[in-house]
Design a protein around this motif. Structure first.
Motif, mmCIF file in Angstrom:
data_model
loop_
_atom_site.group_PDB
_atom_site.id
_atom_site.type_symbol
_atom_site.label_atom_id
_atom_site.label_comp_id
_atom_site.label_asym_id
_atom_site.label_seq_id
_atom_site.Cartn_x
_atom_site.Cartn_y
_atom_site.Cartn_z
ATOM 1 N N LEU A 49 20.971 137.350 32.434
ATOM 2 C CA LEU A 49 20.254 138.465 31.802
ATOM 3 C C LEU A 49 20.786 139.807 32.295
ATOM 4 C CD1 LEU A 49 16.510 137.316 31.682
ATOM 5 C CD2 LEU A 49 18.337 136.967 30.022
ATOM 6 N N ALA A 50 21.800 139.744 33.166
ATOM 7 C CA ALA A 50 22.326 140.993 33.731
ATOM 8 C C ALA A 50 23.843 140.918 33.878
ATOM 9 C CB ALA A 50 21.679 141.249 35.089
ATOM 10 N N ALA A 51 24.490 140.243 32.945
ATOM 11 C CA ALA A 51 25.926 139.955 33.120
ATOM 12 C C ALA A 51 26.794 141.194 33.360
ATOM 13 C CB ALA A 51 26.426 139.146 31.925
ATOM 14 N N PRO A 52 26.580 142.332 32.659
ATOM 15 C CA PRO A 52 27.458 143.478 32.895
ATOM 16 C C PRO A 52 26.954 144.426 33.992
ATOM 17 C CG PRO A 52 26.072 143.909 31.004
ATOM 18 C CD PRO A 52 25.642 142.574 31.554
ATOM 19 N N LEU A 53 25.817 144.104 34.608
ATOM 20 C CA LEU A 53 25.273 144.996 35.644
ATOM 21 C C LEU A 53 25.993 144.784 36.975
ATOM 22 C CD1 LEU A 53 23.115 145.812 33.635
ATOM 23 C CD2 LEU A 53 21.374 145.222 35.307
ATOM 24 N N PRO A 54 26.056 145.824 37.805
ATOM 25 C CA PRO A 54 26.689 145.670 39.122
ATOM 26 C C PRO A 54 25.924 144.657 39.995
ATOM 27 C CG PRO A 54 26.210 147.987 38.643
ATOM 28 C CD PRO A 54 25.538 147.175 37.582
ATOM 29 N N TYR A 55 26.638 144.106 40.974
ATOM 30 C CA TYR A 55 26.029 143.109 41.873
ATOM 31 C C TYR A 55 24.805 143.680 42.578
ATOM 32 C CZ TYR A 55 30.536 140.757 41.322
ATOM 33 O OH TYR A 55 31.644 140.158 40.804
ATOM 34 N N GLN A 56 24.842 144.985 42.918
ATOM 35 C CA GLN A 56 23.740 145.571 43.704
ATOM 36 C C GLN A 56 22.391 145.454 42.999
ATOM 37 O OE1 GLN A 56 25.211 149.960 42.862
ATOM 38 N NE2 GLN A 56 23.187 150.101 43.817
ATOM 39 N N TYR A 57 22.426 145.311 41.669
ATOM 40 C CA TYR A 57 21.160 145.165 40.928
ATOM 41 C C TYR A 57 20.903 143.711 40.510
ATOM 42 C CZ TYR A 57 21.308 150.250 40.610
ATOM 43 O OH TYR A 57 21.347 151.594 40.910
ATOM 44 N N GLY A 58 21.724 142.795 40.997
ATOM 45 C CA GLY A 58 21.535 141.392 40.636
ATOM 46 C C GLY A 58 22.385 140.947 39.456
ATOM 47 N N GLY A 59 23.344 141.793 39.070
ATOM 48 C CA GLY A 59 24.198 141.460 37.928
ATOM 49 C C GLY A 59 25.404 140.624 38.320
ATOM 50 N N LEU A 60 26.210 140.303 37.290
ATOM 51 C CA LEU A 60 27.425 139.512 37.522
ATOM 52 C C LEU A 60 28.679 140.388 37.506
ATOM 53 C CD1 LEU A 60 26.669 136.427 35.206
ATOM 54 C CD2 LEU A 60 26.331 136.612 37.691
ATOM 55 N N GLY A 61 28.517 141.664 37.234
ATOM 56 C CA GLY A 61 29.638 142.601 37.277
ATOM 57 C C GLY A 61 30.718 142.352 36.235
ATOM 58 N N LEU A 62 30.348 141.763 35.083
ATOM 59 C CA LEU A 62 31.380 141.504 34.057
ATOM 60 C C LEU A 62 31.856 142.818 33.443
ATOM 61 C CD1 LEU A 62 30.209 138.393 31.976
ATOM 62 C CD2 LEU A 62 31.516 138.472 34.105
ATOM 63 N N ASP A 63 33.180 142.915 33.230
ATOM 64 C CA ASP A 63 33.690 144.099 32.534
ATOM 65 C C ASP A 63 33.415 143.934 31.036
ATOM 66 O OD1 ASP A 63 35.815 142.761 31.138
ATOM 67 O OD2 ASP A 63 37.011 142.787 32.968
ATOM 68 N N PRO A 64 33.613 145.006 30.242
ATOM 69 C CA PRO A 64 33.230 144.912 28.825
ATOM 70 C C PRO A 64 33.918 143.779 28.059
ATOM 71 C CG PRO A 64 33.505 147.196 29.430
ATOM 72 C CD PRO A 64 33.963 146.389 30.615
ATOM 73 N N VAL A 65 35.178 143.501 28.366
ATOM 74 C CA VAL A 65 35.861 142.426 27.628
ATOM 75 C C VAL A 65 35.202 141.079 27.957
ATOM 76 C CG1 VAL A 65 38.034 141.172 27.347
ATOM 77 C CG2 VAL A 65 38.044 143.677 27.491
ATOM 78 N N SER A 66 35.018 140.818 29.243
ATOM 79 C CA SER A 66 34.405 139.538 29.634
ATOM 80 C C SER A 66 32.963 139.453 29.128
ATOM 81 C CB SER A 66 34.408 139.370 31.159
ATOM 82 O OG SER A 66 35.713 139.433 31.637
ATOM 83 N N TYR A 67 32.266 140.586 29.166
ATOM 84 C CA TYR A 67 30.882 140.574 28.682
ATOM 85 C C TYR A 67 30.849 140.265 27.179
ATOM 86 C CZ TYR A 67 26.111 142.156 27.664
ATOM 87 O OH TYR A 67 24.808 142.223 27.232
ATOM 88 N N GLY A 68 31.828 140.774 26.458
ATOM 89 C CA GLY A 68 31.913 140.453 25.031
ATOM 90 C C GLY A 68 32.122 138.956 24.829
ATOM 91 N N GLN A 69 33.048 138.377 25.597
ATOM 92 C CA GLN A 69 33.311 136.933 25.463
ATOM 93 C C GLN A 69 32.078 136.120 25.855
ATOM 94 O OE1 GLN A 69 36.754 137.116 28.002
ATOM 95 N NE2 GLN A 69 38.168 137.051 26.264
ATOM 96 N N PHE A 70 31.388 136.596 26.871
ATOM 97 C CA PHE A 70 30.133 135.971 27.312
ATOM 98 C C PHE A 70 29.114 135.985 26.160
ATOM 99 C CE2 PHE A 70 25.877 137.130 28.849
ATOM 100 C CZ PHE A 70 25.621 136.257 29.897
ATOM 101 N N THR A 71 29.022 137.132 25.484
ATOM 102 C CA THR A 71 28.083 137.269 24.361
ATOM 103 C C THR A 71 28.469 136.314 23.237
ATOM 104 O OG1 THR A 71 27.799 139.598 24.961
ATOM 105 C CG2 THR A 71 27.047 138.949 22.756
ATOM 106 N N GLU A 72 29.771 136.180 23.003
ATOM 107 C CA GLU A 72 30.231 135.266 21.943
ATOM 108 C C GLU A 72 29.775 133.834 22.216
ATOM 109 O OE1 GLU A 72 34.518 134.953 21.296
ATOM 110 O OE2 GLU A 72 34.205 133.203 20.000
ATOM 111 N N VAL A 73 29.861 133.413 23.480
ATOM 112 C CA VAL A 73 29.500 132.029 23.812
ATOM 113 C C VAL A 73 28.030 131.763 23.454
ATOM 114 C CG1 VAL A 73 29.262 130.317 25.661
ATOM 115 C CG2 VAL A 73 31.210 131.895 25.665
ATOM 116 N N PHE A 74 27.145 132.697 23.824
ATOM 117 C CA PHE A 74 25.730 132.532 23.460
ATOM 118 C C PHE A 74 25.556 132.615 21.951
ATOM 119 C CE2 PHE A 74 24.960 133.377 27.954
ATOM 120 C CZ PHE A 74 23.931 132.495 28.218
#
Ligand SMILES: Cc1cc2nc3c(=O)[nH]c(=O)nc-3n(C[C@H](O)[C@H](O)[C@H](O)COP(=O)(O)OP(=O)(O)OC[C@H]3O[C@@H](n4cnc5c(N)ncnc54)[C@H](O)[C@@H]3O)c2cc1C
Length: 383
Positions: A49-74
């Motif tokens: 639920l926080a894939a593109p957010l920085p680690y400090q907030y509990g995110g996975l730190g995905l960059d926009p390209v990876s976050y896009g691919q992540f969104t495609e999978v869902f």
């Protein structure tokens, strides 16, 4: 391990998660009118639920390209869980990350990442859609707080959201507010009878003299559109662009598989040139759609000023492609395509909504044509 490898590993893990936890149950989610809260908790526990957010907030730190691919999978497996990611993460969390005060970010982002709170975005209203600057929900200032009155409609995940970013107007100027469900005067009403998005808890949000603390303004007073809406919709369009690729690719997979198995006239459907024509067009379209999304993602990663326009084009193109390809896929399935025993019936319905949300296709055409009219105008040379 390089950052790129770490991010690609996340995508692989997501594929496995989606195959095990989501894909087998997608029809069930629709029948039960909502993705299970337990699934949302599982997604949150993985950081999804926080894939593109920085680690400090509990995110996975995905960059926009990876976050896009992540969104495609869902989006490929389940538009409802992808919708949650679009509104909760792209529209709300990413916008809060950009415009929230330090106190707002510290308060909300960890809770949004952990799934302790679910967020929704409230712009549209019963009488106002594309012409969003004409919203009728109003705010006024009192000594201790702001007061909001109005109705928001078509709010994705609105019926279960704990917090809403609400856009309200005061004498023609808009402001974004962080509104908690627990505030007196906030009620929601589920919207039924939907063509698609049946598992997304779509709701009306009623705001009846809701007192909102002053510190809950997101961005600046009177800059709701300039700061919050434009950023949130840009993030949302990027998410929807990849959602279109996901639906289109799933439809291509289904179409090819069916065409290679179904026998008519003692031949496989894939032996017929007219069927192969549809497959050839669809494969080309989905590759082109993905290429546009990747370009938009690279520009976003580089914080290039062209990113917003390329994102708009990607959203417009991929939603159109998703509609065309799911239409082809259903055609290839014949009568079987009309039943929910095959995925194309659902994909066909889910593709259509992409042409309406985050700014309809006509609104995207307007934006893109204005850009084109400026960018490609060749002034006649003086002789
Ligand atoms: C499943 C779903 C989920 C949604 N989730 C959210 C959400 O979470 N939050 C939220 O705030 N909203 C949400 N919406 C609302 C969505 O953003 C609006 O539906 C969208 O902005 C279009 O507005 P409208 O439906 O009122 O259409 P209208 O604005 O009434 O337009 C109707 C038609 O006319 C066309 N049109 C309008 N103006 C023009 C023009 N100037 N030129 C040419 N054509 C024009 C439009 O393209 C459209 O085809 C959702 C909608 C749906 C269906």
């Amino acid at each position: 391990m390089s950052t790129e490898t770490i991010q690609q590993n996340v995508i692989q893990e997501v594929e496995q998660f989606v195959d095990e936890e989501i894909r087998p149950y997608v029809n069930q989610f629709e029948e039960q009118s909502g993705i299970p809260l337990e699934l949302i908790r599982k997604m949150a526990a993985k950081g999804y639920l926080a894939a593109p957010l920085p680690y400090q907030y509990g995110g996975l730190g995905l960059d926009p390209v990876s976050y896009g691919q992540f969104t495609e999978v869902f989006g490929k497996a389940c538009p409802a869980t992808r919708s949650l990611i679009t509104v909760h993460t792209s529209l709300v969390s990413e916008t809060l990350l950009r415009f929230g005060t330090e106190a707002q970010k510290d308060k909300w982002l960890p809770k949004l990442a952990s799934g302790e709170v679910i967020a929704a975005f409230g712009l549209s209203e019963p009488d106002v859609g594309s012409d969003a600057k004409s919203i009728k929900t109003v705010w006024r200032e009192e000594a201790e707080h702001y007061v909001l009155d109005g109705v928001k409609k078509w709010i994705t995940f609105g019926d279960i959201a704990d917090v809403f970013v609400v856009i309200a107007s005061n004498q023609g100027k808009s402001t974004a507010f962080i509104v908690e469900r627990s505030f007196p005067g906030v009620t929601t009403k589920r919207i039924e009878g939907l063509m698609a998005g049946r598992a997304t808890y779509l709701a009306e949000v009623h705001l009846d003299s809701v007192e909102v603390p002053k510190e809950n303004v997101l961005g600046k007073v009177n800059f709701g559109f300039e700061y919050i809406v434009s950023t949130a919709l840009d993030n949302g369009r990027y998410s929807i662009a990849w959602a279109g690729v996901g639906i289109a690719q799933e439809a291509v997979d289904a179409m090819v598989t069916y065409a290679r198995n179904r026998i008519q006239f003692d031949q496989k459907l894939s032996d017929f040139q007219l069927i192969r024509g549809m497959i050839g067009d669809s494969v080309t379209q989905v590759h082109a759609a993905r290429a546009l999304c990747l370009r938009a993602g690279e520009l976003r990663k580089a914080r290039d000023s062209k990113a917003t326009m390329e994102t708009t084009m990607a959203k417009y193109f991929t939603s159109k492609v998703a509609v065309d390809i799911t239409n082809n896929a259903l055609q290839v399935h014949g009568a079987n395509g009309f039943t929910n025993q095959y995925p194309v019936e659902r994909l066909y319905r889910e593709a259509k909504v992409l042409e309406i949300i985050e700014g309809s296709s006509q609104m995207q055409q307007e934006i893109i044509s204005h850009y084109g009219l400026r960018q490609y105008y060749k002034r006649s040379k003086k002789r």
